[in-house]
Design an enzyme around this catalytic site. Structure first.
Site, mmCIF file in Angstrom:
data_model
loop_
_atom_site.group_PDB
_atom_site.id
_atom_site.type_symbol
_atom_site.label_atom_id
_atom_site.label_comp_id
_atom_site.label_asym_id
_atom_site.label_seq_id
_atom_site.Cartn_x
_atom_site.Cartn_y
_atom_site.Cartn_z
ATOM 1 N N ASP A 4 21.672 65.912 28.835
ATOM 2 C CA ASP A 4 22.107 66.366 30.002
ATOM 3 C C ASP A 4 22.614 67.686 30.168
ATOM 4 O OD1 ASP A 4 21.987 65.270 32.669
ATOM 5 O OD2 ASP A 4 22.909 63.598 31.728
ATOM 6 N N ASP B 226 20.959 68.224 35.462
ATOM 7 C CA ASP B 226 21.566 67.357 36.707
ATOM 8 C C ASP B 226 21.477 68.113 37.840
ATOM 9 O OD1 ASP B 226 23.474 64.941 37.101
ATOM 10 O OD2 ASP B 226 24.846 66.624 37.575
ATOM 11 N N GLU C 146 16.533 66.634 37.826
ATOM 12 C CA GLU C 146 17.079 65.544 38.771
ATOM 13 C C GLU C 146 17.045 66.318 40.114
ATOM 14 O OE1 GLU C 146 20.625 62.697 39.868
ATOM 15 O OE2 GLU C 146 21.143 64.651 39.130
ATOM 16 N N HIS D 232 22.195 55.362 35.532
ATOM 17 C CA HIS D 232 23.657 55.348 35.526
ATOM 18 C C HIS D 232 24.191 55.618 37.006
ATOM 19 C CE1 HIS D 232 22.925 59.453 35.386
ATOM 20 N NE2 HIS D 232 24.339 59.608 35.660
ATOM 21 N N ASP D 233 23.579 55.730 37.926
ATOM 22 C CA ASP D 233 24.104 55.981 39.331
ATOM 23 C C ASP D 233 23.838 54.937 40.357
ATOM 24 O OD1 ASP D 233 25.546 58.449 38.660
ATOM 25 O OD2 ASP D 233 23.789 59.603 39.348
#
Length: 539
Positions: free
Chosen positions: A99, A201, A270, A331-332
Site C-alpha cells: 500500500d 490508496d 483505489e 478490509h473496508d
C-alpha cells in the site's frame, strides 16, 4: 501466454497484516508472521500479495495514517524483516505489492509538524490550509468520510487544514510540485527495495479544487452506494471539488513514468468518486497512467445478476484501453460471504460459486484473506471495537472491524493459531470451524475448491486475457463468453439457492467437468443449474 505482463489476469491476495499471523505473541500480526505463512499463500496459486500498511504510524486509522513512509512500525517488525519477506516471497514466485497512502499523512508526520507552526516555514504550503470565513466557520462545506466537517482549526497558524478522512490525517497539497517530488521519492525508496508494485490508496483524493468551491447537495433518493448511507452526512453531497480533480491525471503520468524505470512493476489505484467506473477508465487510459483501476462497485449490497452485468459491461464500454481489477471483499466492507447471503451466514456452495465468478471476469482479481475459507462477517461487541469509523456510527454502522478479525489457522489451538497473546480483535468463534487446518483435510471444502479452481484458471488463456461478452439471461442467472485468440469459453452462474434451467443457444464442444462443484448438468441443449451452480464449457 509467455509474453503478457504478469499482472494481467493475476490473482492478488490481500493481507491485512495486523490480523494475518502473529509471530511474537503480542496479539498483533506482523511481517515475520506473513513469512511463516508464505507456503500456505503459495498453495493458493495466487500471483501476488497486497499487504496493507505496515509503516510507522500512530495507528489512528490502523496504518493509513503514516508518520514515516520509509520505516516499518515496530509492531510489525523492522526493515530487515521486510527484506526477508521480499526475498522469501520471490523464491516462491510470489510478487509483493504494498500500500502507498499518498493523499494524506499522519498529523505526527514531520512534514505536518513543521507546516502547522506558522505560514512562513519551509513546509508551510505542503498541506491544504485555508482561512476561516468572516464568522469563523470553515472555508467551505466539504465533509469528512468519517463524519463531520473536513476542516480542523489549527491555532498556531489561525487557519483550517483539510482532512478528507480522520482529523489526524491532514491532506497534502499536491498543487505544490515539491510535495509531488517528495511523495514520489518515497515511492522510489520501496521500488529500490524490490517491491513489485503498489496499491495506491484513495488515489483520486490527491488534488483538491484550488478555488475551494462548495460541493452541491445530493438529492435524498441518491444518498446510497459505496458504503455511504443516509446516516453519514458524507452521502448528502456530490463530491465534485474535494477529490478527482483534472490535475490528478498528470500526477498519474508522473507515477507511471517512475514505475516504467522499474520494468515489471505495477500500479493499482483505489478509486472512489462520483462516477468511479469513468474515473477508472480515465486513470488507466493511453498506457501512460495507472496499470489497473480498482473500485467499490462490486463491494456493495446489490447482488443481482443485472447489477453485476451492467456494472462490468459499463466499465468495458468506457475502459477501452485500461485493465480492471475486481474484488468482492476487502478490509473496508462486510465480507461477501455474509453480505451476499440471504441468511447473513456463509453458504459453502455460494462461496465456491462466487470464487469462480470473480475469477472469471475480465481483469485481475483481488481476494481478501479468509475469502478462500468462506469466512463471514464477525459480530463484535461495542466494547471490542477498534475502528473509529464504527465507534462513531454505532449501532447503525458497526464499522470495519467485523472483516478484520484474526485469520483462523486451527480450531485446536489458542486463538485459532493466530497468537498466544491477547489478539487485538477477538477471534470470531464461527471462524474456528472454517480454519485452514480443518479445511485442508476436507476434499469438498471451500479452500479445496479455491485451490483447484485457481490452478485450472491458470491453464485457461481465455480467462486470464480474453474479452468478455455478456448474454442477456433472466434473474438470477449471470452468463457471459470469454474469448481469446479464436477460442471461446461459456461461463454461466446461478446466483440463487433455487435450481435454474437455461436453454443454450451454443453448441458445446467440451464441458469442463474437471472442475469440482460445477453443480450443473446438460441434457441436449437444456442446462440444469443446481443451487449456486456454475457451468464452464468450450464452444
Amino acid at each position: 501466454m509467455t509474453n503478457h505482463e504478469w499482472w494481467k489476469g493475476a490473482v492478488i491476495y490481500q493481507i491485512y497484516p495486523r490480523s494475518f499471523q502473529d509471530s511474537n505473541n503480542d496479539g498483533i500480526g506482523d511481517l515475520q508472521g506473513i513469512i511463516q505463512r508464505l507456503d500456505y499463500i503459495q498453495s493458493l496459486g495466487v500471483d501476488a500479495v497486497w499487504i496493507s500498511p505496515f509503516f510507522k504510524s500512530p495507528m489512528k486509522d490502523f496504518g493509513y495514517d503514516i508518520s514515516d513512509y520509509r520505516d516499518i512500525d515496530p509492531m510489525f517488525g523492522d526493515i530487515s524483516d521486510f527484506d526477508q519477506l521480499i526475498d522469501e516471497a520471490h523464491k516462491r514466485n510470489i510478487k509483493i505489492i504494498i500500500d502507498q497512502v499518498l493523499s494524506h499523512t499522519s498529523n505526527e508526520h514531520p512534514w505536518f509538524i513543521e507546516s502547522r507552526e506558522d505560514k512562513s516555514n519551509s513546509k508551510a504550503d505542503w498541506y491544504v490550509w485555508a482561512d476561516a470565513n468572516e464568522d469563523g466557520s470553515p472555508p467551505n462545506n466539504w465533509l469528512s468520510i468519517f463524519g463531520g466537517v473536513a476542516w480542523q482549526w489549527e491555532p498556531r497558524r489561525c487557519q483550517y487544514y483539510l482532512h478528507n478522512f480522520l482529523t489526524e490525517q491532514p491532506d497534502l497539497n499536491f498543487h505544490n510540485p515539491e510535495v509531488r517530488k517528495a511523495v514520489l521519492d518515497n515511492v522510489k525508496f520501496w521500488l529500490d527495495k524490490g517491491v513489485d508494485g503498489f496499491r495506491l490508496d484513495a488515489i483520486n483524493f490527491c488534488f483538491h479544487d484550488k478555488l475551494l468551491r462548495d460541493n452541491p447537495a445530493k438529492p435524498k433518493a441518491l444518498r446510497q452506494g459505496r458504503g455511504f448511507s443516509e446516516d453519514n452526512p458524507y452521502a448528502f453531497q456530490y463530491h465534485y471539488y474535494n477529490n478527482t480533480q483534472p490535475e490528478n491525471l498528470a500526477f498519474m503520468e508522473e507515477i507511471r513514468a517512475l514505475l516504467d524505470q522499474y520494468p515489471g512493476t505495477v500500479s493499482l489505484g483505489e478509486i472512489s468518486s462520483e462516477d468511479s467506473l469513468q474515473t477508472m477508465a480515465e486513470y488507466t487510459a493511453d498506457g501512460n497512467k495507472l496499470h489497473m483501476g480498482y473500485s467499490f462497485e462490486l463491494l456493495t449490497n446489490d447482488y443481482s445478476a443485472a447489477y453485476i452485468r451492467e456494472t462490468v459491461a459499463r466499465l468495458e464500454q468506457v475502459m477501452t484501453e485500461g485493465w480492471p481489477c475486481w474484488a468482492f471483499s476487502n478490509h473496508d466492507v462486510e465480507r461477501v460471504a455474509s453480505r451476499w447471503s440471504k441468511t447473513g451466514e456463509p453458504i459453502d456452495a455460494q462461496v465456491k460459486m462466487l470464487t469462480a465468478l470473480l475469477a472469471s471476469l475480465r481483469g485481475s482479481v483481488c481476494m481478501y484473506q479468509g475469502e478462500e475459507l468462506g469466512l463471514g462477517e464477525a459480530t463484535l461487541a461495542f466494547e471490542d471495537l477498534q475502528d473509529p469509523y464504527g465507534i462513531t456510527f454505532w449501532p447503525n454502522f458497526k464499522g470495519r472491524d467485523g472483516c478484520r478479525t484474526p485469520m483462523p489457522w486451527s480450531n485446536q489451538t489458542n486463538n485459532a493459531g493466530f497468537t498466544e497473546g491477547k489478539p487485538w480483535l477477538p477471534v470470531a468463534e464461527p471462524h474456528e470451524d472454517r480454519a485452514v487446518e480443518q479445511q485442508q483435510t476436507t476434499a469438498d471444502s471451500t479452500l479445496a475448491f479455491y485451490r483447484h479452481f485457481m490452478a485450472w484458471r491458470k491453464t485457461q488463456p481465455t480467462l486470464l486475457l480474453g474479452d468478455i461478452e455478456f448474454i442477456n439471461t433472466p434473474e438470477p442467472v449471470l452468463a457471459f463468453y470469454r474469448r481469446y485468440e479464436g477460442k471461446a469459453l461459456l461461463c454461466i452462474f446461478n446466483l440463487s439457492a433455487d435450481p435454474q434451467n437455461i436453454l443454450l443457444a451454443d453448441k458445446v464442444t467440451k464441458i469442463h467437468t474437471e472442475l469440482r462443484h460445477h453443480n450443473a448438468t446438460l441434457h441436449g441443449d437444456q442446462l440444469n443449474l443446481e443451487a449456486f451452480g456454475c457451468f464452464f464449457a468450450s464452444i
